[in-house]
Write a protein that holds these residues in place. Structure first.
Motif, mmCIF file in Angstrom:
data_model
loop_
_atom_site.group_PDB
_atom_site.id
_atom_site.type_symbol
_atom_site.label_atom_id
_atom_site.label_comp_id
_atom_site.label_asym_id
_atom_site.label_seq_id
_atom_site.Cartn_x
_atom_site.Cartn_y
_atom_site.Cartn_z
ATOM 1 N N ASP A 78 0.839 -1.195 0.000
ATOM 2 C CA ASP A 78 0.000 0.000 0.000
ATOM 3 C C ASP A 78 0.875 1.246 0.000
ATOM 4 O O ASP A 78 1.891 1.292 0.710
ATOM 5 C CB ASP A 78 -0.890 -0.022 1.248
ATOM 6 C CG ASP A 78 -2.002 1.009 1.189
ATOM 7 O OD1 ASP A 78 -1.689 2.217 1.231
ATOM 8 O OD2 ASP A 78 -3.182 0.607 1.113
ATOM 9 N N PRO A 79 0.516 2.255 -0.787
ATOM 10 C CA PRO A 79 1.325 3.478 -0.796
ATOM 11 C C PRO A 79 1.615 4.032 0.593
ATOM 12 O O PRO A 79 2.727 4.505 0.854
ATOM 13 C CB PRO A 79 0.476 4.445 -1.633
ATOM 14 C CG PRO A 79 -0.259 3.563 -2.590
ATOM 15 C CD PRO A 79 -0.576 2.321 -1.797
ATOM 16 N N LYS A 80 0.652 3.953 1.509
ATOM 17 C CA LYS A 80 0.870 4.506 2.851
ATOM 18 C C LYS A 80 1.928 3.735 3.632
ATOM 19 O O LYS A 80 2.490 4.257 4.613
ATOM 20 C CB LYS A 80 -0.439 4.551 3.633
ATOM 21 C CG LYS A 80 -1.025 3.201 3.994
ATOM 22 C CD LYS A 80 -2.323 3.345 4.769
ATOM 23 C CE LYS A 80 -2.977 2.005 5.043
ATOM 24 N NZ LYS A 80 -2.122 1.106 5.843
ATOM 25 N N ASP A 81 2.206 2.496 3.211
ATOM 26 C CA ASP A 81 3.215 1.677 3.881
ATOM 27 C C ASP A 81 4.534 1.618 3.123
ATOM 28 O O ASP A 81 5.518 1.060 3.631
ATOM 29 C CB ASP A 81 2.695 0.245 4.055
ATOM 30 C CG ASP A 81 1.431 0.176 4.897
ATOM 31 O OD1 ASP A 81 1.344 0.943 5.875
ATOM 32 O OD2 ASP A 81 0.537 -0.630 4.555
ATOM 33 N N THR A 82 4.562 2.160 1.912
ATOM 34 C CA THR A 82 5.704 1.951 1.023
ATOM 35 C C THR A 82 6.960 2.674 1.494
ATOM 36 O O THR A 82 8.062 2.113 1.449
ATOM 37 C CB THR A 82 5.353 2.381 -0.409
ATOM 38 O OG1 THR A 82 4.264 1.589 -0.888
ATOM 39 C CG2 THR A 82 6.540 2.195 -1.346
ATOM 40 N N LYS A 114 5.889 7.595 -5.782
ATOM 41 C CA LYS A 114 6.176 8.790 -4.980
ATOM 42 C C LYS A 114 6.774 8.400 -3.639
ATOM 43 O O LYS A 114 7.757 9.012 -3.172
ATOM 44 C CB LYS A 114 4.897 9.602 -4.769
ATOM 45 C CG LYS A 114 5.107 10.876 -3.960
ATOM 46 C CD LYS A 114 3.802 11.658 -3.816
ATOM 47 C CE LYS A 114 4.009 12.923 -2.985
ATOM 48 N NZ LYS A 114 2.741 13.685 -2.809
ATOM 49 N N GLU A 115 6.217 7.381 -3.017
ATOM 50 C CA GLU A 115 6.696 6.956 -1.706
ATOM 51 C C GLU A 115 8.071 6.308 -1.787
ATOM 52 O O GLU A 115 8.887 6.449 -0.864
ATOM 53 C CB GLU A 115 5.676 6.004 -1.075
ATOM 54 C CG GLU A 115 4.374 6.675 -0.669
ATOM 55 C CD GLU A 115 3.440 7.007 -1.833
ATOM 56 O OE1 GLU A 115 2.501 7.817 -1.628
ATOM 57 O OE2 GLU A 115 3.636 6.462 -2.944
ATOM 58 N N VAL A 116 8.344 5.607 -2.877
ATOM 59 C CA VAL A 116 9.696 5.077 -3.084
ATOM 60 C C VAL A 116 10.694 6.235 -3.177
ATOM 61 O O VAL A 116 11.765 6.217 -2.556
ATOM 62 C CB VAL A 116 9.767 4.207 -4.352
ATOM 63 C CG1 VAL A 116 11.225 3.933 -4.756
ATOM 64 C CG2 VAL A 116 9.034 2.885 -4.134
ATOM 65 N N ALA A 138 15.049 9.613 -0.840
ATOM 66 C CA ALA A 138 15.489 10.949 -0.429
ATOM 67 C C ALA A 138 15.758 11.017 1.071
ATOM 68 O O ALA A 138 16.620 11.794 1.515
ATOM 69 C CB ALA A 138 14.436 11.979 -0.821
ATOM 70 N N SER A 139 15.046 10.220 1.865
ATOM 71 C CA SER A 139 15.166 10.269 3.328
ATOM 72 C C SER A 139 16.182 9.280 3.877
ATOM 73 O O SER A 139 16.433 9.256 5.086
ATOM 74 C CB SER A 139 13.804 9.972 3.973
ATOM 75 O OG SER A 139 12.812 10.877 3.544
#
Length: 277
Positions: free
Chosen positions: A25-29, A54-56, A61-62
């Protein structure tokens, strides 16, 4: 542990073991990808169709790692096979990831009854020529699909990402890829868990003091394929990474390969023509 690299046909190196974000899920990615990078993975496989590029990008980046320390793959969504659409879709992928360049971009499915995948591949060549991607390839292409590309276009795919696991060994497609200098990537490497209870794999795992998943993933590695298991559980992410302190014997590899049933967990590429709404 040091993950070996596979050298693609244009000289680009890709880590043989990666982390896949399919069905995450994007929220978990972001968290899952950060966990993988903390464990030691340096290869992330995503796709436009997964909805989590986006989440990847946010995780990369982080992470505190340099961009060139992480190999990232994405894939062209099925609704964008026409030239103009493919070029625009790549721009969207780059915006979502927040990258200046992508390491590998794949045509996700050939869609034989929708459009012309040769036109799509020609658009991919334009993307490669732009220097915004280091390598291009295909996913779920059968040998006859690739033969058309070889006859009608100029760039040999660097990669063909296909479903491979002990119940679907795909040795004919893998042999074709190898003969043409195309690296094979294996998706659904443990058949969505179906092979983990197989008696042959369980017996080998017990003898070696490893888990069935580790034995199966090691089978992929020793056969030369690029593999990227996925999990959102840190313990499993660590387990899937620890593949390089043991080896399977030739007999073990042969016994696992003999489990082939030509049994897919996903669609047949010759019949799959799905375009997301």
């Amino acid at each position: 542990m040091t993950v070996p690299n596979v050298t693609l046909n244009n000289g680009v190196e890709i880590p043989q073991l990666g982390f896949g974000v399919f069905q995450i899920d994007p929220k978990d990615t972001k968290e899952a990808t950060l966990t993988a990078l903390e464990v030691g993975y340096r290869h992330i496989d995503t796709a436009e169709m997964y909805g989590n590029e986006k989440e990847v990008g946010e995780a990369v980046a982080s992470s505190g790692l340099k961009r060139d320390e992480i190999f990232v793959t994405s894939k062209l969504n099925n609704g964008f096979h026409a030239t103009k659409d493919a070029l625009q879709a790549f721009d969207t992928t780059m915006d979502d990831l927040g990258f200046e360049y992508l390491d590998l971009f794949l045509v996700h499915w050939p869609l034989p009854k929708i459009g012309d995948f040769v036109e799509t591949w020609q658009a991919m060549q334009q993307i490669l020529e732009s220097k915004r991607v280091r390598a291009i390839g295909v996913s779920n292409f059968q040998p006859h699909h690739i033969e058309r590309l070889l006859k009608e276009t100029d760039v040999v795919p660097a990669v063909n990402q296909i479903e491979v696991h002990p119940y679907l060994t795909q040795d004919d497609v893998r042999d074709f890829n190898r003969e043409h200098g195309i690296a094979t990537e294996a998706w659904s490497p443990i058949a969505q868990g179906k092979v983990l209870d197989d008696a042959t794999i369980v017996d080998i795992a017990e003898r070696l003091g490893k888990t069935p998943a580790q034995v199966t993933l090691r089978w992929h590695i020793q056969r030369g394929d690029i593999v990227f298991p996925k999990s959102v559980t840190r313990e499993r992410v660590v387990e899937n990474f620890n593949l390089f302190d043991f080896e399977l014997s030739d007999d073990d590899i042969a016994a696992i390969t003999a489990l082939n049933r030509d049994e897919r967990t996903g669609p047949n590429p010759d019949e799959f023509n799905y375009i997301p709404s």
